[in-house]
Design a protein around this motif. Sequence first.
Motif, PDB file in Angstrom:
ATOM      1  N   UNK A 222       4.011   0.702  -4.252  1.00 21.23           N
ATOM      2  CA  UNK A 222       3.911  -0.730  -4.543  1.00 21.23           C
ATOM      3  C   UNK A 222       3.987  -1.530  -3.253  1.00 21.23           C
ATOM      4  N   UNK A 223       3.096  -2.505  -3.127  1.00 24.49           N
ATOM      5  CA  UNK A 223       3.059  -3.361  -1.952  1.00 24.49           C
ATOM      6  C   UNK A 223       3.190  -4.820  -2.397  1.00 24.49           C
ATOM      7  N   UNK A 224       4.304  -5.412  -2.034  1.00 23.77           N
ATOM      8  CA  UNK A 224       4.510  -6.836  -2.304  1.00 23.77           C
ATOM      9  C   UNK A 224       4.494  -7.591  -0.977  1.00 23.77           C
TER      10      UNK A 224
ATOM     11  N   UNK B 221       9.594  -6.203   3.913  1.00 23.14           N
ATOM     12  CA  UNK B 221      10.150  -5.461   2.779  1.00 23.14           C
ATOM     13  C   UNK B 221      10.648  -4.080   3.167  1.00 23.14           C
ATOM     14  N   UNK B 222       9.855  -3.369   3.963  1.00 25.96           N
ATOM     15  CA  UNK B 222      10.179  -1.992   4.323  1.00 25.96           C
ATOM     16  C   UNK B 222      10.031  -1.782   5.822  1.00 25.96           C
TER      17      UNK B 222
ATOM     18  N   UNK C 136       3.873  10.162   5.618  1.00 26.09           N
ATOM     19  CA  UNK C 136       4.479  10.514   4.339  1.00 26.09           C
ATOM     20  C   UNK C 136       5.104   9.290   3.678  1.00 26.09           C
ATOM     21  N   UNK C 137       5.732   8.442   4.479  1.00 25.83           N
ATOM     22  CA  UNK C 137       6.333   7.225   3.922  1.00 25.83           C
ATOM     23  C   UNK C 137       5.270   6.310   3.341  1.00 25.83           C
ATOM     24  N   UNK C 138       4.140   6.182   4.035  1.00 24.23           N
ATOM     25  CA  UNK C 138       3.044   5.352   3.523  1.00 24.23           C
ATOM     26  C   UNK C 138       2.482   5.937   2.233  1.00 24.23           C
ATOM     27  N   UNK C 139       2.320   7.257   2.190  1.00 24.40           N
ATOM     28  CA  UNK C 139       1.760   7.896   1.000  1.00 24.40           C
ATOM     29  C   UNK C 139       2.691   7.759  -0.200  1.00 24.40           C
ATOM     30  N   UNK C 140       3.998   7.728   0.044  1.00 20.40           N
ATOM     31  CA  UNK C 140       4.958   7.637  -1.046  1.00 20.40           C
ATOM     32  C   UNK C 140       5.272   6.195  -1.431  1.00 20.40           C
ATOM     33  N   UNK C 141       4.758   5.238  -0.678  1.00 24.48           N
ATOM     34  CA  UNK C 141       4.969   3.826  -1.004  1.00 24.48           C
ATOM     35  C   UNK C 141       3.871   3.384  -1.979  1.00 24.48           C
TER      36      UNK C 141
ATOM     37  N   UNK D 136      -3.272  -2.635   1.509  1.00 20.16           N
ATOM     38  CA  UNK D 136      -2.475  -2.915   2.708  1.00 20.16           C
ATOM     39  C   UNK D 136      -3.295  -2.693   3.975  1.00 20.16           C
ATOM     40  N   UNK D 137      -3.139  -3.619   4.924  1.00 17.36           N
ATOM     41  CA  UNK D 137      -3.914  -3.571   6.169  1.00 17.36           C
ATOM     42  C   UNK D 137      -2.994  -3.503   7.370  1.00 17.36           C
TER      43      UNK D 137
END
Length: 378
Positions: free
Chosen positions: A354-356, A299-300, A347-352, A227-228
């Motif tokens: 899967x990236x679609x 998505x998020x 924290x949200x990025x670290x816990x995500x 993810x970028x």
Amino acid sequence: MISLVSASTATPQNKFSTTELVASMMHKLSPELINTICSLGVDNRYSTMNNYADFLTGAPMNSTSSTSDLGVDATRKCIEEWGGDPKQIGLLIAATNTPDQLLPCLASEIMGRTHGLLPRSMSTVSMQSQGCSVLLKSVEVASWYLAANPGKLAVVTMAEAHTPYVAPLLRDEYYGFREVARMRKNDQLTDEQFEQERTETTLAIQSMLFGDGAVALLLVTDQSGKPSFGPISHLTNDSPDDMNLLTMVSHSSHPALKGKPQYFMRPSVPARGAHYAVTTVNDVLHNPQSPVSDLSQVDDCLIHTGSKKILDGVCSQLHLDTDSMKVNKSYEVLQNYGNLSSASTGFMLAEKKEWAGPAMVVGFGVGFTASAGLMTVN
């Protein structure tokens, strides 16, 4: 484009539930105030103190870790989980609103405790007292470094220990905001007493809202499959009066704080925070370089965990269903960790895992300032 190749979090070993904390002080808190505390959206938080509940009722602080400990732990984990050669890392950016000491700053403290891991010749930047929206600002600073230094990586670390800054609740009774307003209306309080009671209510709520934790992100220039970030938008002091929406004095006159800093939040923060969030999100969506033009294509939405009321207000302004999976991670981080200020969206990025599709990251806070940025996978 700047890619996220690794993200790790660190929390203290001491976990406290809101139920536990309220139960230990139920004799001090009015039913209305308890209802307010239970509506913050925080079920648990971690503390650098192993006696946080006792500390809130007057016991001396017993710390088992610190802001610097958390920053070092998150940074080490992030690099170890990446598994590459640390000699490739050329920049460390470290941010905190709750430093262990004024000098040296957090980046130097992390460097001092990572001999054998981080190169001694790397550049460091400390971004202290930048509020809750500093993560995307730090990512943008890292992007400038990476653009000028091909082949290098950068670490961005956010670390916070809020609970040592909290005021213990030493009075016999604390009331809710509406109760205090009714007391003034019924001439039970003078204007000065009313302001004092509001301050006490605010301190009680703050003791239940914030938590401690750290996150580290490892960034590199445009790596396929990762993810970028981009585009990113910022907004600061849209109205001159907004500068004082959130403030902290260095030495409080409140007796319970014993000269420690004191945090002030104005009642209009939820509404203004929503305005800043909406403005920066729309700026990102309207950017010619954005691959999406509407939040329905995202998505998020990873939104800073101010409080449930603030999250609800931002979601309302962005026309997002608060029960939708699109904002689920924001409410989950608030629920499980409390308000982590600069570290919350990290924290949200670290816990995500899967990236679609794309994700929108939104932070806002003291300054008053906000940042929003899109993340997509190439």
